[in-house]
Design a protein around this motif. Structure first.
Motif, PDB file in Angstrom:
ATOM      1  N   GLY A 178       0.845  -1.182   0.000  1.00 39.22           N
ATOM      2  CA  GLY A 178       0.000   0.000   0.000  1.00 39.22           C
ATOM      3  C   GLY A 178       0.883   1.235   0.000  1.00 39.22           C
ATOM      4  O   GLY A 178       1.663   1.449  -0.917  1.00 39.22           O
ATOM      5  N   GLU A 179       0.782   2.037   1.047  1.00 37.72           N
ATOM      6  CA  GLU A 179       1.577   3.260   1.145  1.00 37.72           C
ATOM      7  C   GLU A 179       2.837   3.078   1.986  1.00 37.72           C
ATOM      8  O   GLU A 179       3.621   4.018   2.150  1.00 37.72           O
ATOM      9  CB  GLU A 179       0.721   4.386   1.764  1.00 37.72           C
ATOM     10  N   LYS A 180       3.069   1.889   2.519  1.00 34.44           N
ATOM     11  CA  LYS A 180       4.198   1.662   3.428  1.00 34.44           C
ATOM     12  C   LYS A 180       5.298   0.868   2.728  1.00 34.44           C
ATOM     13  O   LYS A 180       5.024  -0.146   2.085  1.00 34.44           O
ATOM     14  CB  LYS A 180       3.733   0.911   4.679  1.00 34.44           C
ATOM     15  N   ARG A 181       6.524   1.309   2.860  1.00 36.09           N
ATOM     16  CA  ARG A 181       7.669   0.613   2.265  1.00 36.09           C
ATOM     17  C   ARG A 181       8.268  -0.344   3.285  1.00 36.09           C
ATOM     18  O   ARG A 181       8.588   0.035   4.419  1.00 36.09           O
ATOM     19  CB  ARG A 181       8.711   1.610   1.774  1.00 36.09           C
ATOM     20  N   LEU A 182       8.434  -1.608   2.871  1.00 33.87           N
ATOM     21  CA  LEU A 182       8.920  -2.657   3.757  1.00 33.87           C
ATOM     22  C   LEU A 182      10.231  -3.239   3.233  1.00 33.87           C
ATOM     23  O   LEU A 182      10.444  -3.314   2.018  1.00 33.87           O
ATOM     24  CB  LEU A 182       7.894  -3.799   3.857  1.00 33.87           C
ATOM     25  N   TYR A 183      11.088  -3.670   4.155  1.00 30.39           N
ATOM     26  CA  TYR A 183      12.322  -4.350   3.766  1.00 30.39           C
ATOM     27  C   TYR A 183      12.049  -5.830   3.521  1.00 30.39           C
ATOM     28  O   TYR A 183      11.213  -6.450   4.191  1.00 30.39           O
ATOM     29  CB  TYR A 183      13.383  -4.196   4.857  1.00 30.39           C
ATOM     30  N   CYS A 184      12.789  -6.382   2.552  1.00 30.37           N
ATOM     31  CA  CYS A 184      12.632  -7.792   2.182  1.00 30.37           C
ATOM     32  C   CYS A 184      13.918  -8.564   2.490  1.00 30.37           C
ATOM     33  O   CYS A 184      14.915  -7.997   2.950  1.00 30.37           O
ATOM     34  CB  CYS A 184      12.311  -7.907   0.691  1.00 30.37           C
ATOM     35  N   ALA A 185      13.902  -9.848   2.172  1.00 32.16           N
ATOM     36  CA  ALA A 185      15.040 -10.720   2.457  1.00 32.16           C
ATOM     37  C   ALA A 185      16.317 -10.227   1.792  1.00 32.16           C
ATOM     38  O   ALA A 185      17.418 -10.374   2.343  1.00 32.16           O
ATOM     39  CB  ALA A 185      14.729 -12.146   2.018  1.00 32.16           C
ATOM     40  N   GLY A 186      16.189  -9.643   0.600  1.00 31.15           N
ATOM     41  CA  GLY A 186      17.371  -9.162  -0.101  1.00 31.15           C
ATOM     42  C   GLY A 186      18.154  -8.131   0.684  1.00 31.15           C
ATOM     43  O   GLY A 186      19.382  -8.035   0.549  1.00 31.15           O
ATOM     44  N   ALA A 187      17.460  -7.349   1.504  1.00 32.17           N
ATOM     45  CA  ALA A 187      18.155  -6.347   2.323  1.00 32.17           C
ATOM     46  C   ALA A 187      19.046  -7.017   3.361  1.00 32.17           C
ATOM     47  O   ALA A 187      20.165  -6.556   3.628  1.00 32.17           O
ATOM     48  CB  ALA A 187      17.133  -5.430   3.002  1.00 32.17           C
ATOM     49  N   LEU A 188      18.564  -8.116   3.951  1.00 32.48           N
ATOM     50  CA  LEU A 188      19.383  -8.843   4.923  1.00 32.48           C
ATOM     51  C   LEU A 188      20.538  -9.562   4.231  1.00 32.48           C
ATOM     52  O   LEU A 188      21.656  -9.617   4.759  1.00 32.48           O
ATOM     53  CB  LEU A 188      18.529  -9.849   5.687  1.00 32.48           C
ATOM     54  N   ALA A 189      20.282 -10.107   3.045  1.00 30.32           N
ATOM     55  CA  ALA A 189      21.340 -10.790   2.302  1.00 30.32           C
ATOM     56  C   ALA A 189      22.449  -9.815   1.918  1.00 30.32           C
ATOM     57  O   ALA A 189      23.639 -10.150   1.989  1.00 30.32           O
ATOM     58  CB  ALA A 189      20.758 -11.459   1.063  1.00 30.32           C
ATOM     59  N   GLU A 190      22.065  -8.600   1.514  1.00 28.14           N
ATOM     60  CA  GLU A 190      23.058  -7.587   1.168  1.00 28.14           C
ATOM     61  C   GLU A 190      23.867  -7.177   2.398  1.00 28.14           C
ATOM     62  O   GLU A 190      25.097  -7.036   2.325  1.00 28.14           O
ATOM     63  CB  GLU A 190      22.377  -6.356   0.566  1.00 28.14           C
ATOM     64  N   LEU A 191      23.197  -6.979   3.521  1.00 28.47           N
ATOM     65  CA  LEU A 191      23.899  -6.627   4.751  1.00 28.47           C
ATOM     66  C   LEU A 191      24.877  -7.729   5.133  1.00 28.47           C
ATOM     67  O   LEU A 191      26.019  -7.458   5.535  1.00 28.47           O
ATOM     68  CB  LEU A 191      22.904  -6.370   5.886  1.00 28.47           C
TER      69      LEU A 191
END
Length: 289
Positions: A178-191
Protein backbone atom coordinates in the motif's frame (compact mmCIF):
# COMPACT_ATOMS: atom_id res chain seq x y z
CA UNK A 1 16.82 4.80 -25.56
CA UNK A 2 13.70 3.31 -23.99
CA UNK A 3 10.42 3.79 -25.87
CA UNK A 4 7.58 5.09 -23.71
CA UNK A 5 4.32 3.37 -24.63
CA UNK A 6 0.74 3.98 -23.57
CA UNK A 7 -0.50 0.39 -23.44
CA UNK A 8 0.76 -3.17 -23.71
CA UNK A 9 -1.26 -3.84 -26.86
CA UNK A 10 1.04 -1.48 -28.81
CA UNK A 11 3.82 -4.07 -28.63
CA UNK A 12 1.97 -7.29 -27.71
CA UNK A 13 2.02 -8.76 -31.26
CA UNK A 14 5.83 -8.88 -31.08
CA UNK A 15 5.83 -11.40 -28.22
CA UNK A 16 4.64 -14.92 -27.45
CA UNK A 17 5.17 -14.90 -23.68
CA UNK A 18 5.19 -12.39 -20.84
CA UNK A 19 7.34 -12.83 -17.74
CA UNK A 20 5.37 -10.41 -15.54
CA UNK A 21 6.31 -9.25 -12.06
CA UNK A 22 3.57 -9.06 -9.43
CA UNK A 23 4.18 -6.53 -6.67
CA UNK A 24 4.11 -3.01 -8.14
CA UNK A 25 2.88 -4.26 -11.51
CA UNK A 26 -0.22 -6.40 -10.96
CA UNK A 27 -0.97 -5.42 -7.34
CA UNK A 28 0.34 -3.29 -4.47
CA UNK A 29 0.21 -5.96 -1.78
CA UNK A 30 -3.32 -4.96 -0.84
CA UNK A 31 -5.37 -4.83 -4.04
CA UNK A 32 -5.01 -5.78 -7.69
CA UNK A 33 -4.69 -3.14 -10.41
CA UNK A 34 -7.72 -3.64 -12.71
CA UNK A 35 -6.02 -2.18 -15.80
CA UNK A 36 -3.03 -4.50 -15.38
CA UNK A 37 -5.29 -7.52 -14.98
CA UNK A 38 -7.16 -6.56 -18.13
CA UNK A 39 -3.90 -6.15 -20.06
CA UNK A 40 -2.81 -9.69 -19.19
CA UNK A 41 -6.23 -11.10 -20.01
CA UNK A 42 -6.16 -9.39 -23.40
CA UNK A 43 -2.67 -10.73 -24.13
CA UNK A 44 -3.80 -14.28 -23.39
CA UNK A 45 -7.00 -13.80 -25.42
CA UNK A 46 -4.78 -13.06 -28.43
CA UNK A 47 -2.94 -16.35 -27.98
CA UNK A 48 -0.08 -15.24 -25.76
CA UNK A 49 0.98 -16.92 -22.53
CA UNK A 50 1.71 -15.26 -19.20
CA UNK A 51 4.12 -16.38 -16.50
CA UNK A 52 3.83 -14.44 -13.25
CA UNK A 53 7.48 -14.26 -12.27
CA UNK A 54 7.78 -13.09 -8.70
CA UNK A 55 10.41 -12.78 -6.00
CA UNK A 56 7.85 -13.85 -3.40
CA UNK A 57 9.65 -16.19 -0.97
CA UNK A 58 6.84 -18.75 -0.99
CA UNK A 59 6.05 -21.67 -3.32
CA UNK A 60 3.77 -20.80 -6.21
CA UNK A 61 0.60 -22.32 -4.74
CA UNK A 62 0.68 -19.80 -1.89
CA UNK A 63 1.18 -16.95 -4.35
CA UNK A 64 -1.84 -18.19 -6.32
CA UNK A 65 -3.94 -18.24 -3.15
CA UNK A 66 -2.92 -14.64 -2.37
CA UNK A 67 -3.92 -13.56 -5.88
CA UNK A 68 -7.26 -15.33 -5.46
CA UNK A 69 -7.89 -13.33 -2.28
CA UNK A 70 -7.14 -10.12 -4.17
CA UNK A 71 -9.61 -11.08 -6.86
CA UNK A 72 -7.10 -11.65 -9.65
CA UNK A 73 -8.90 -14.03 -12.04
CA UNK A 74 -7.17 -17.24 -13.09
CA UNK A 75 -7.59 -16.33 -16.76
CA UNK A 76 -4.98 -13.58 -16.34
CA UNK A 77 -2.08 -16.03 -16.17
CA UNK A 78 -0.86 -19.46 -17.26
CA UNK A 79 1.77 -20.22 -14.64
CA UNK A 80 3.40 -18.77 -11.54
CA UNK A 81 7.10 -19.13 -10.83
CA UNK A 82 8.37 -17.71 -7.57
CA UNK A 83 11.74 -17.09 -6.03
CA UNK A 84 10.40 -19.34 -3.29
CA UNK A 85 10.09 -22.23 -5.77
CA UNK A 86 13.71 -21.90 -6.90
CA UNK A 87 15.07 -21.27 -3.40
CA UNK A 88 13.06 -24.12 -1.89
CA UNK A 89 14.52 -26.49 -4.47
CA UNK A 90 18.03 -25.40 -3.44
CA UNK A 91 17.24 -25.72 0.27
CA UNK A 92 15.99 -29.29 -0.01
CA UNK A 93 19.06 -30.08 -2.13
CA UNK A 94 21.14 -29.10 0.92
CA UNK A 95 22.62 -25.84 -0.39
CA UNK A 96 23.10 -24.48 3.16
CA UNK A 97 23.00 -27.72 5.12
CA UNK A 98 20.07 -29.51 6.71
CA UNK A 99 20.00 -27.71 10.08
CA UNK A 100 19.07 -24.10 9.36
CA UNK A 101 18.35 -20.89 11.21
CA UNK A 102 15.18 -19.64 9.53
CA UNK A 103 14.48 -15.90 9.32
CA UNK A 104 10.82 -16.08 8.35
CA UNK A 105 7.27 -15.24 9.33
CA UNK A 106 4.32 -17.60 9.94
CA UNK A 107 3.10 -16.86 6.39
CA UNK A 108 6.33 -18.50 5.13
CA UNK A 109 5.64 -21.81 6.89
CA UNK A 110 4.84 -23.61 3.64
CA UNK A 111 8.35 -22.90 2.37
CA UNK A 112 9.63 -25.40 4.94
CA UNK A 113 6.74 -27.83 5.30
CA UNK A 114 5.23 -28.17 1.81
CA UNK A 115 7.87 -30.52 0.43
CA UNK A 116 7.96 -30.92 -3.38
CA UNK A 117 7.41 -34.44 -4.64
CA UNK A 118 10.96 -34.78 -5.93
CA UNK A 119 12.35 -34.11 -2.42
CA UNK A 120 9.98 -36.30 -0.38
CA UNK A 121 12.68 -38.92 0.20
CA UNK A 122 15.47 -36.46 0.99
CA UNK A 123 16.76 -36.02 4.55
CA UNK A 124 14.61 -33.47 6.39
CA UNK A 125 15.38 -29.80 6.84
CA UNK A 126 15.32 -28.94 10.54
CA UNK A 127 14.94 -25.40 11.85
CA UNK A 128 17.23 -24.72 14.80
CA UNK A 129 18.55 -21.73 16.78
CA UNK A 130 21.38 -19.74 15.22
CA UNK A 131 24.05 -21.25 17.47
CA UNK A 132 23.14 -24.77 16.27
CA UNK A 133 22.71 -23.97 12.57
CA UNK A 134 24.71 -25.18 9.57
CA UNK A 135 23.28 -22.40 7.42
CA UNK A 136 20.66 -19.66 7.19
CA UNK A 137 17.44 -19.53 5.19
CA UNK A 138 16.02 -16.01 4.90
CA UNK A 139 12.48 -15.48 3.63
CA UNK A 140 12.22 -11.96 5.06
CA UNK A 141 12.41 -10.10 8.34
CA UNK A 142 10.68 -11.58 11.37
CA UNK A 143 8.51 -8.45 11.55
CA UNK A 144 8.80 -6.38 8.40
CA UNK A 145 6.27 -3.83 9.69
CA UNK A 146 8.57 -2.65 12.49
CA UNK A 147 12.10 -3.96 11.86
CA UNK A 148 14.94 -2.77 9.63
CA UNK A 149 18.07 -4.67 8.51
CA UNK A 150 20.29 -2.99 11.13
CA UNK A 151 18.29 -4.82 13.80
CA UNK A 152 20.00 -8.01 12.56
CA UNK A 153 23.59 -6.78 12.46
CA UNK A 154 24.70 -8.52 15.66
CA UNK A 155 23.17 -11.87 14.76
CA UNK A 156 24.53 -11.72 11.23
CA UNK A 157 28.01 -10.90 12.52
CA UNK A 158 27.81 -14.00 14.70
CA UNK A 159 26.69 -16.05 11.70
CA UNK A 160 29.60 -14.72 9.64
CA UNK A 161 32.05 -15.67 12.37
CA UNK A 162 30.66 -19.20 12.25
CA UNK A 163 31.09 -19.29 8.48
CA UNK A 164 27.40 -19.85 7.70
CA UNK A 165 26.00 -19.35 4.19
CA UNK A 166 22.71 -17.48 3.80
CA UNK A 167 20.12 -18.69 1.30
CA UNK A 168 18.01 -15.71 0.23
CA UNK A 169 14.48 -16.68 -0.82
CA UNK A 170 13.63 -13.16 -2.05
CA UNK A 171 16.33 -10.93 -3.60
CA UNK A 172 14.08 -7.84 -3.42
CA UNK A 173 15.46 -5.21 -1.06
CA UNK A 174 12.23 -3.26 -0.52
CA UNK A 175 8.59 -3.51 -1.53
CA UNK A 176 5.61 -1.20 -1.11
CA UNK A 177 2.66 -2.53 0.90
CA UNK A 178 0.00 0.00 0.00
CA UNK A 179 1.58 3.26 1.15
CA UNK A 180 4.20 1.66 3.43
CA UNK A 181 7.67 0.61 2.27
CA UNK A 182 8.92 -2.66 3.76
CA UNK A 183 12.32 -4.35 3.77
CA UNK A 184 12.63 -7.79 2.18
CA UNK A 185 15.04 -10.72 2.46
CA UNK A 186 17.37 -9.16 -0.10
CA UNK A 187 18.15 -6.35 2.32
CA UNK A 188 19.38 -8.84 4.92
CA UNK A 189 21.34 -10.79 2.30
CA UNK A 190 23.06 -7.59 1.17
CA UNK A 191 23.90 -6.63 4.75
CA UNK A 192 25.32 -10.11 5.34
CA UNK A 193 27.58 -9.74 2.31
CA UNK A 194 28.65 -6.27 3.49
CA UNK A 195 29.68 -7.92 6.75
CA UNK A 196 31.78 -10.46 4.86
CA UNK A 197 29.28 -13.33 4.75
CA UNK A 198 28.16 -15.37 1.75
CA UNK A 199 24.61 -15.10 0.35
CA UNK A 200 23.01 -17.29 -2.32
CA UNK A 201 20.20 -15.86 -4.48
CA UNK A 202 17.59 -17.71 -6.56
CA UNK A 203 15.07 -15.05 -7.64
CA UNK A 204 15.36 -12.20 -10.12
CA UNK A 205 17.84 -11.09 -11.45
CA UNK A 206 19.58 -14.46 -11.06
CA UNK A 207 19.33 -17.25 -13.68
CA UNK A 208 17.64 -20.08 -11.68
CA UNK A 209 14.18 -18.47 -11.65
CA UNK A 210 14.28 -17.79 -15.40
CA UNK A 211 15.39 -21.36 -16.12
CA UNK A 212 12.54 -22.67 -13.99
CA UNK A 213 10.01 -20.43 -15.78
CA UNK A 214 11.11 -21.71 -19.18
CA UNK A 215 10.85 -25.31 -18.00
CA UNK A 216 7.41 -24.79 -16.45
CA UNK A 217 6.05 -23.46 -19.74
CA UNK A 218 8.06 -25.78 -21.97
CA UNK A 219 9.61 -22.86 -23.86
CA UNK A 220 12.25 -23.32 -26.54
CA UNK A 221 14.95 -20.89 -27.59
CA UNK A 222 12.70 -19.37 -30.25
CA UNK A 223 10.05 -18.08 -27.83
CA UNK A 224 9.70 -14.31 -27.98
CA UNK A 225 9.63 -13.24 -24.33
CA UNK A 226 8.92 -9.81 -22.85
CA UNK A 227 9.84 -9.25 -19.20
CA UNK A 228 7.68 -6.75 -17.30
CA UNK A 229 8.60 -5.24 -13.95
CA UNK A 230 9.20 -2.20 -11.77
CA UNK A 231 12.44 -3.33 -10.12
CA UNK A 232 15.39 -1.87 -12.00
CA UNK A 233 17.91 -4.09 -10.21
CA UNK A 234 15.78 -7.22 -10.35
CA UNK A 235 13.23 -7.25 -13.18
CA UNK A 236 15.08 -5.06 -15.65
CA UNK A 237 18.64 -6.15 -14.86
CA UNK A 238 17.47 -9.76 -14.87
CA UNK A 239 15.87 -9.39 -18.29
CA UNK A 240 19.08 -7.85 -19.64
CA UNK A 241 21.11 -10.73 -18.25
CA UNK A 242 18.81 -13.20 -19.98
CA UNK A 243 18.86 -11.32 -23.28
CA UNK A 244 15.15 -10.46 -23.03
CA UNK A 245 13.32 -7.30 -24.00
CA UNK A 246 11.88 -5.51 -20.97
CA UNK A 247 8.96 -3.23 -20.21
CA UNK A 248 9.81 -1.01 -17.23
CA UNK A 249 6.87 0.01 -15.03
CA UNK A 250 7.89 3.51 -13.95
CA UNK A 251 4.91 3.92 -11.60
CA UNK A 252 6.10 1.16 -9.25
CA UNK A 253 9.02 1.36 -6.83
CA UNK A 254 10.42 4.48 -8.53
CA UNK A 255 7.06 6.22 -8.97
CA UNK A 256 8.32 9.55 -7.59
CA UNK A 257 11.31 9.89 -9.92
CA UNK A 258 9.74 10.79 -13.26
CA UNK A 259 7.54 13.82 -12.70
CA UNK A 260 4.17 14.56 -11.09
CA UNK A 261 2.05 12.39 -13.43
CA UNK A 262 2.64 8.76 -12.48
CA UNK A 263 0.82 7.55 -15.60
CA UNK A 264 3.03 9.63 -17.91
CA UNK A 265 6.74 9.57 -17.02
CA UNK A 266 8.80 12.54 -18.15
CA UNK A 267 11.09 11.28 -20.96
CA UNK A 268 14.11 13.38 -19.98
CA UNK A 269 13.96 12.39 -16.30
CA UNK A 270 13.46 8.76 -17.24
CA UNK A 271 16.40 8.73 -19.66
CA UNK A 272 18.72 10.31 -17.08
CA UNK A 273 17.57 7.96 -14.31
CA UNK A 274 18.10 4.86 -16.46
CA UNK A 275 21.51 6.04 -17.64
CA UNK A 276 22.69 6.49 -14.05
CA UNK A 277 21.77 2.83 -13.44
CA UNK A 278 23.25 1.59 -16.72
CA UNK A 279 19.95 0.06 -17.81
CA UNK A 280 18.15 0.51 -21.12
CA UNK A 281 14.84 -1.39 -21.22
CA UNK A 282 13.27 -1.59 -24.65
CA UNK A 283 10.02 -0.03 -23.37
CA UNK A 284 8.67 1.90 -20.41
CA UNK A 285 5.15 2.66 -19.25
CA UNK A 286 3.65 4.50 -16.27
CA UNK A 287 1.50 1.59 -15.13
CA UNK A 288 0.72 -1.69 -16.83
CA UNK A 289 -2.43 -1.37 -18.90
Amino acid sequence: MTQIIRSLDEIAPNYDVLFCDLWGCLHNGVAAFPAAVAALQDFRAQGGRVVLLTNAPRPQQYVAAQLDRMGVPRDAWDAIVSSGDAAQDAMFAGAVGRRVWAIAQPKDEGFFTDIPEEWRDAPPITRVPLDEAEGIVCCGLFDDLTEVPEDYRGRLMLARERGLTLLCANPDVVVDMGEKRLYCAGALAELYEDLGGTSLYFGKPHPPIYDLARRRLGLDDNARILAIGDGIATDIAGAAGEGLDALFITGGLAFDQFGPDVENPDPARLAEWLALRAQDPAYSIGRLR
